[in-house]
Design a protein around this motif. Structure first.
Motif, PDB file in Angstrom:
ATOM      1  N   PHE A  48       7.016  -4.260   0.390  1.00 53.56           N
ATOM      2  CA  PHE A  48       6.223  -3.028   0.355  1.00 53.56           C
ATOM      3  C   PHE A  48       7.111  -1.807   0.425  1.00 53.56           C
ATOM      4  CE2 PHE A  48       3.476  -6.257   2.115  1.00 53.56           C
ATOM      5  CZ  PHE A  48       2.315  -6.082   1.379  1.00 53.56           C
ATOM      6  N   ARG A  49       6.730  -0.761  -0.303  1.00 53.82           N
ATOM      7  CA  ARG A  49       7.384   0.542  -0.152  1.00 53.82           C
ATOM      8  C   ARG A  49       6.827   1.201   1.105  1.00 53.82           C
ATOM      9  NH1 ARG A  49       6.836   3.680  -5.747  1.00 53.82           N
ATOM     10  NH2 ARG A  49       6.148   5.156  -4.184  1.00 53.82           N
ATOM     11  N   ASP A  90       5.601   4.077   1.386  1.00 50.93           N
ATOM     12  CA  ASP A  90       4.404   4.855   1.087  1.00 50.93           C
ATOM     13  C   ASP A  90       3.314   4.026   0.392  1.00 50.93           C
ATOM     14  OD1 ASP A  90       5.676   4.521  -1.344  1.00 50.93           O
ATOM     15  OD2 ASP A  90       5.450   6.602  -1.976  1.00 50.93           O
ATOM     16  N   CYS A  91       3.313   2.714   0.624  1.00 50.63           N
ATOM     17  CA  CYS A  91       2.310   1.857   0.001  1.00 50.63           C
ATOM     18  C   CYS A  91       0.916   2.224   0.518  1.00 50.63           C
ATOM     19  CB  CYS A  91       2.608   0.395   0.278  1.00 50.63           C
ATOM     20  SG  CYS A  91       2.547  -0.031   2.017  1.00 50.63           S
ATOM     21  N   SER A  98       0.366   3.625   4.669  1.00 53.15           N
ATOM     22  CA  SER A  98       1.706   3.094   4.953  1.00 53.15           C
ATOM     23  C   SER A  98       1.569   1.742   5.626  1.00 53.15           C
ATOM     24  CB  SER A  98       2.511   4.040   5.845  1.00 53.15           C
ATOM     25  OG  SER A  98       2.058   3.984   7.172  1.00 53.15           O
ATOM     26  N   LEU A  99       2.631   0.971   5.582  1.00 55.22           N
ATOM     27  CA  LEU A  99       2.616  -0.346   6.206  1.00 55.22           C
ATOM     28  C   LEU A  99       2.423  -0.235   7.712  1.00 55.22           C
ATOM     29  CD1 LEU A  99       2.880  -3.373   5.857  1.00 55.22           C
ATOM     30  CD2 LEU A  99       5.355  -3.126   5.930  1.00 55.22           C
ATOM     31  N   ARG A 158       1.688  -2.603 -11.880  1.00 54.21           N
ATOM     32  CA  ARG A 158       2.460  -3.077 -10.712  1.00 54.21           C
ATOM     33  C   ARG A 158       1.546  -3.379  -9.526  1.00 54.21           C
ATOM     34  NH1 ARG A 158       8.220  -1.804 -10.755  1.00 54.21           N
ATOM     35  NH2 ARG A 158       7.957  -1.762  -8.518  1.00 54.21           N
ATOM     36  N   THR A 159       0.441  -4.107  -9.790  1.00 52.60           N
ATOM     37  CA  THR A 159      -0.510  -4.464  -8.741  1.00 52.60           C
ATOM     38  C   THR A 159      -0.796  -5.949  -8.759  1.00 52.60           C
ATOM     39  OG1 THR A 159      -2.432  -4.055 -10.156  1.00 52.60           O
ATOM     40  CG2 THR A 159      -1.657  -2.201  -8.829  1.00 52.60           C
TER      41      THR A 159
END
Length: 85
Positions: free
Chosen positions: A33-34, A36-37, A48-49, A81-82
């Motif tokens: 995960f980024r 800023d996901c 965010s995570l 990208r999902t």
């Protein structure tokens, strides 16, 4: 994306570290995960995570909560990208 799907499938079933399904425990593999996901469902959105894990801690007690996985993440949309279920 297939390898990420496989990691999500494991995390959904047992968690990244065996603490139970990530949707109850927040036990996700953070490397996929980024920072800023966005985690989004029909009633909530978290940006965010760390906020996602905090929200799950408020909503669920992993020791008291249980989830049976009937279907794992399976739809991959490479251009977007999902990965969705």
């Amino acid at each position: 994306l297939e390898s990420i799907r496989d990691i999500l499938r494991r995390d959904l079933s047992v968690g990244a570290h065996g603490r139970g399904s990530y949707v109850l425990s927040g036990d996700l593999t953070p490397e996929i995960f980024r920072d800023d996901c966005i985690f989004e469902d029909p009633t909530n959105s978290v940006a965010s995570l760390s906020q996602y894990a905090t929200a799950l801690g408020i909503l669920f007690d992993p020791a008291e909560s249980h989830l049976d996985v009937l279907d794992a993440p399976r739809i991959i949309d490479a251009p977007a990208r999902t990965i969705t279920a």
